[in-house]
Enzyme design. Structure first.
Site, PDB file in Angstrom:
ATOM      1  N   LYS A 195       0.841  -1.191   0.000  1.00 13.28           N
ATOM      2  CA  LYS A 195       0.000   0.000   0.000  1.00 13.28           C
ATOM      3  C   LYS A 195       0.880   1.246   0.000  1.00 13.28           C
ATOM      4  O   LYS A 195       1.465   1.604   1.015  1.00 13.28           O
ATOM      5  CB  LYS A 195      -0.925   0.019   1.219  1.00 13.28           C
ATOM      6  CG  LYS A 195      -1.727   1.266   1.125  1.00 13.28           C
ATOM      7  CD  LYS A 195      -2.462   1.702   2.279  1.00 13.28           C
ATOM      8  CE  LYS A 195      -2.990   3.079   2.113  1.00 13.28           C
ATOM      9  NZ  LYS A 195      -2.025   4.121   1.741  1.00 13.28           N
TER      10      LYS A 195
ATOM     11  N   GLU B 195       9.730   1.928  10.288  1.00 12.35           N
ATOM     12  CA  GLU B 195      10.656   3.020   9.954  1.00 12.35           C
ATOM     13  C   GLU B 195       9.885   4.309  10.141  1.00 12.35           C
ATOM     14  O   GLU B 195       9.017   4.648   9.325  1.00 12.35           O
ATOM     15  CB  GLU B 195      11.119   2.898   8.494  1.00 12.35           C
ATOM     16  CG  GLU B 195      11.839   1.609   8.169  1.00 12.35           C
ATOM     17  CD  GLU B 195      13.193   1.481   8.844  1.00 12.35           C
ATOM     18  OE1 GLU B 195      13.674   2.469   9.408  1.00 12.35           O
ATOM     19  OE2 GLU B 195      13.746   0.374   8.814  1.00 12.35           O
TER      20      GLU B 195
ATOM     21  N   CYS C 151      12.849  11.642   6.296  1.00 11.01           N
ATOM     22  CA  CYS C 151      12.911  11.183   7.677  1.00 11.01           C
ATOM     23  C   CYS C 151      14.302  11.425   8.226  1.00 11.01           C
ATOM     24  O   CYS C 151      14.496  11.597   9.416  1.00 11.01           O
ATOM     25  CB  CYS C 151      12.561   9.705   7.748  1.00 11.01           C
ATOM     26  SG  CYS C 151      13.503   8.724   6.592  1.00 11.01           S
TER      27      CYS C 151
ATOM     28  N   GLU D 181       9.146  16.624  14.651  1.00  7.19           N
ATOM     29  CA  GLU D 181       9.505  16.464  13.240  1.00  7.19           C
ATOM     30  C   GLU D 181       8.593  17.350  12.390  1.00  7.19           C
ATOM     31  O   GLU D 181       7.383  17.167  12.375  1.00  7.19           O
ATOM     32  CB  GLU D 181       9.332  15.003  12.828  1.00  7.19           C
ATOM     33  CG  GLU D 181       9.755  14.789  11.392  1.00  7.19           C
ATOM     34  CD  GLU D 181       9.519  13.372  10.923  1.00  7.19           C
ATOM     35  OE1 GLU D 181       8.421  12.843  11.153  1.00  7.19           O
ATOM     36  OE2 GLU D 181      10.433  12.803  10.311  1.00  7.19           O
TER      37      GLU D 181
HETATM   38  P1  NDP Z   1       1.698   8.657   7.573  1.00  9.98           P
HETATM   39  O1  NDP Z   1       2.074   8.003   8.837  1.00  9.98           O
HETATM   40  O2  NDP Z   1       0.612   9.643   7.563  1.00  9.98           O
HETATM   41  O3  NDP Z   1       1.285   7.569   6.467  1.00  9.98           O
HETATM   42  C1  NDP Z   1       2.135   6.509   6.101  1.00  9.98           C
HETATM   43  C2  NDP Z   1       1.325   5.404   5.455  1.00  9.98           C
HETATM   44  O4  NDP Z   1       0.448   4.847   6.434  1.00  9.98           O
HETATM   45  C3  NDP Z   1       0.435   5.864   4.311  1.00  9.98           C
HETATM   46  O5  NDP Z   1       0.427   4.876   3.309  1.00  9.98           O
HETATM   47  C4  NDP Z   1      -0.923   6.002   4.979  1.00  9.98           C
HETATM   48  O6  NDP Z   1      -2.027   5.854   4.111  1.00  9.98           O
HETATM   49  C5  NDP Z   1      -0.888   4.831   5.944  1.00  9.98           C
HETATM   50  N1  NDP Z   1      -1.793   4.948   7.087  1.00  9.98           N
HETATM   51  C6  NDP Z   1      -2.375   6.061   7.612  1.00  9.98           C
HETATM   52  N2  NDP Z   1      -3.116   5.743   8.708  1.00  9.98           N
HETATM   53  C7  NDP Z   1      -2.977   4.392   8.871  1.00  9.98           C
HETATM   54  C8  NDP Z   1      -3.481   3.457   9.828  1.00  9.98           C
HETATM   55  N3  NDP Z   1      -4.264   3.830  10.845  1.00  9.98           N
HETATM   56  N4  NDP Z   1      -3.149   2.163   9.688  1.00  9.98           N
HETATM   57  C9  NDP Z   1      -2.339   1.756   8.696  1.00  9.98           C
HETATM   58  N5  NDP Z   1      -1.842   2.586   7.745  1.00  9.98           N
HETATM   59  C10 NDP Z   1      -2.145   3.890   7.854  1.00  9.98           C
HETATM   60  O7  NDP Z   1       3.062   9.282   7.027  1.00  9.98           O
HETATM   61  P2  NDP Z   1       3.291  10.180   5.751  1.00  9.98           P
HETATM   62  O8  NDP Z   1       2.869   9.438   4.527  1.00  9.98           O
HETATM   63  O9  NDP Z   1       2.724  11.529   5.995  1.00  9.98           O
HETATM   64  O10 NDP Z   1       4.886  10.240   5.725  1.00  9.98           O
HETATM   65  C11 NDP Z   1       5.636  11.086   6.511  1.00  9.98           C
HETATM   66  C12 NDP Z   1       6.210  10.363   7.712  1.00  9.98           C
HETATM   67  O11 NDP Z   1       6.962   9.233   7.306  1.00  9.98           O
HETATM   68  C13 NDP Z   1       7.182  11.220   8.480  1.00  9.98           C
HETATM   69  O12 NDP Z   1       6.939  11.145   9.851  1.00  9.98           O
HETATM   70  C14 NDP Z   1       8.537  10.600   8.164  1.00  9.98           C
HETATM   71  O13 NDP Z   1       9.518  10.802   9.120  1.00  9.98           O
HETATM   72  C15 NDP Z   1       8.182   9.180   8.002  1.00  9.98           C
HETATM   73  N6  NDP Z   1       9.222   8.529   7.201  1.00  9.98           N
HETATM   74  C16 NDP Z   1      10.076   7.647   7.806  1.00  9.98           C
HETATM   75  C17 NDP Z   1      11.125   7.095   7.099  1.00  9.98           C
HETATM   76  C18 NDP Z   1      12.076   6.122   7.715  1.00  9.98           C
HETATM   77  O14 NDP Z   1      12.655   5.322   6.971  1.00  9.98           O
HETATM   78  N7  NDP Z   1      12.290   6.123   9.013  1.00  9.98           N
HETATM   79  C19 NDP Z   1      11.353   7.435   5.711  1.00  9.98           C
HETATM   80  C20 NDP Z   1      10.407   8.383   5.192  1.00  9.98           C
HETATM   81  C21 NDP Z   1       9.365   8.885   5.927  1.00  9.98           C
HETATM   82  P3  NDP Z   1      -2.718   7.119   3.395  1.00  9.98           P
HETATM   83  O15 NDP Z   1      -1.608   7.816   2.665  1.00  9.98           O
HETATM   84  O16 NDP Z   1      -3.704   6.486   2.513  1.00  9.98           O
HETATM   85  O17 NDP Z   1      -3.299   7.941   4.514  1.00  9.98           O
END
Ligand code: NDP
Length: 490
Positions: free
Chosen positions: A178, A251, A285, A382
């Site tokens: 996803k 992550e 991130c 962040e």
């Molecule tokens: P989110 O946590 O909002 O979303 C991440 C994914 O989770 C999306 O596909 C989202 O779907 C899905 N999602 C949302 N709610 C749920 C739920 N309740 N259960 C399961 N899946 C869910 O993050 P962002 O997409 O906004 O990304 C930014 C974040 O990612 C930042 O905090 C960043 O630091 C972190 N990140 C971490 C990295 C690492 O390797 N440590 C690398 C890059 C980013 P949908 O989009 O459909 O809402």
């Protein structure tokens, strides 16, 4: 106006219309125009994808192939990515606003290289004989975990696809993937390109809603979950995954310290500090969003950095001359602006940026705050945008204390020419990666992941591969006459 592409969900080798036949708009953050639509999957659609993955896994059509055969498919995917690089780079730039230079030279080649790397990693999955001081023949075998659910964020969609799908596939798993709803288009186009490489049902993709993500996290038919996203979502996912004690790899976020000592190469450190917070508009991130400057060079460094940040060329991500594109969406830009307001309120000094430079799209100027105290919101939370918090320190101990004073522990950077200091400081930093006199060194061989609330588990490298396998110990007792201790106990 160019054509608006539409993508359905990909289940059991077929493109299917989701249950409720709904779609979401994909908006290009450089101009605010809708350039594609992706299907909005609900929990029933996701269950179909999970069932398809389970069926394919149980059939053995993929899991029972030799590692070499599976590897050939991964290398074929790498070739297809390279063969379609121009189109994929453009779609990735349109989807998340990343400059075309970035997607062309980093995102697309990295995704291809990751498939190639795991496609050729056969020897790491071979049985391993153990040397045990007992009359036994013992070996370790690596087997697939089963059905892997993979949920990812929007800032590096193609790279995350490679990081999660390539190791899961080479280990023999079936997958429900996803991508983020904010930026799925390049991934969906890639699925069209590679759809005939794998047996049907091995790779399934659902899009367009966090409901699909929750359905994956909650499902008792999923054996393992790999998640990249925010720490808050990570916590929810962890709770949901406990329903069937799924294996979990998280992550999450970061607030990484970029420590510049006075004895560094100042020009190199300036370049590194710029990349660490302004590449991909700071939506990383691993962003070096806390710049820790030693007092002796503080004023000089800030002045030079301000000059560089204020002169970045801002504009449409698809323009090769551009150095700084839009943020991924207007909604995200607004959340970043709220942090800038908070920084001002808490007394940090805004030395450049903070404004919206172009009305259409989701642009925001590169922004620098000085006089930041590490307890301020802009130093602890962040922001995930182009906002740098500059913090002054005096000496090694204080630098380490400030660097580690964070709930996150993803990466850290050190800039110094002193070899012994490098050794001392890197050992004391509580994070998964330390980059010295550089920034952003990702290599397929090197595991990446967090300490503390930045998550757990690793991606890439042999450690990343082993997240996706079950380890089985097979032990044959060779005691003469079959009279081992256990066999003769009673
Ligand atoms: P989110 O946590 O909002 O979303 C991440 C994914 O989770 C999306 O596909 C989202 O779907 C899905 N999602 C949302 N709610 C749920 C739920 N309740 N259960 C399961 N899946 C869910 O993050 P962002 O997409 O906004 O990304 C930014 C974040 O990612 C930042 O905090 C960043 O630091 C972190 N990140 C971490 C990295 C690492 O390797 N440590 C690398 C890059 C980013 P949908 O989009 O459909 O809402």
């Amino acid at each position: 106006m160019s054509e608006v592409r539409e993508f359905q969900i990909f289940v059991d080798g077929l493109w299917i219309t989701p249950n409720k036949n709904q779609a979401i708009d994909c908006v290009n953050p450089s101009n605010g125009e809708v350039f594609a639509k992706i299907a909005k999957a609900d929990s029933d659609d996701t269950q179909k994808a999970i069932d398809a993955a389970r069926k394919s896994f149980e059939s053995g059509a993929w899991a029972n192939l030799s590692i070499k055969e599976r590897g050939k498919c991964l290398v074929a995917i790498a070739k297809l990515i390279r063969g379609n690089a121009k189109e994929l780079s453009e779609l990735e730039s349109k989807a998340c606003g990343k400059t075309i230079k970035h997607t062309t030279f980093i995102d697309v080649p990295t995704a291809a290289d990751t498939f190639e790397y795991f496609g050729r990693i056969e020897k790491e999955l071979q049985d391993r004989k153990l040397n045990i001081n007992a009359p036994v023949d013992s070996k370790i075998c690596y087997e697939p975990v089963g059905v892997v659910g993979a949920i990812s964020a929007w800032n590096y969609p193609l790279i995350f696809f490679g990081w999660k799908v390539a190791p899961a596939l080479i280990a023999g798993n079936s997958i429900v993937y996803k991508p983020s709803s904010v930026a799925s288009v390049a991934v969906m186009r890639l699925i069209e390109i590679i759809q005939d490489v794998l047996p049907k049902g091995v790779l399934n993709v659902v899009t367009g809603s966090s409901e699909a993500g929750s359905a994956i996290a909650e499902s008792k038919d999923i054996d393992m979950l790999t998640f990249t996203g925010g720490t808050e979502t990570g916590r929810k996912v962890m709770q949901a995954a406990s329903l069937n004690t799924k294996r979990l790899c998280l992550e999450l976020g970061g607030k990484s310290p970029n420590i510049v000592f006075a004895d560094c190469d100042i020009d190199a450190a300036l370049g590194g500090a710029m990349s660490a917070i302004f590449m991909n508009q700071g939506q990383m991130c691993t962003a070096g969003s806390r710049l820790l400057l030693e007092d002796k060079i503080y004023d000089e460094f800030v002045e030079k950095l301000k000059g560089k940040a204020s002169s970045l060329k801002i504009g449409d991500a698809l323009d090769y001359a551009i150095e700084f594109g839009p943020l991924a969406s207007k909604a995200h830009r607004d959340s970043v602006i709220k942090f800038i307001e908070q920084g001002k309120k808490e007394g940090a000094k805004l030395v450049c940026g903070g404004n919206v430079p172009i009305e259409k799209g989701a642009f925001l100027e590169p922004t620098i705050f000085t006089d930041v105290d590490n307890q301020m919101t802009i130093a602890q939370e962040e922001i995930f945008g182009p906002v740098l918090s500059v913090i002054k320190f005096s000496g090694e101990d204080q630098a380490i204390e400030i660097a580690n004073d964070s709930k996150y522990g993803l990466v850290a950077m050190i800039w110094t020419k002193d070899i012994e200091k490098i050794d001392r400081v890197s050992k004391r930093l509580r994070c998964g990666t330390v980059w010295i006199n550089t920034y952003g060194g990702f290599y397929n061989e090197a595991p990446f992941g967090g300490y503390k609330q930045s998550g757990f588990g690793r991606e890439l490298g042999v450690e990343g591969l082993l997240e996706y396998v079950q380890v089985k110990h097979i032990c044959l007792d060779k005691t003469p006459g079959g009279k081992s201790l256990a066999a003769s106990w009673f």
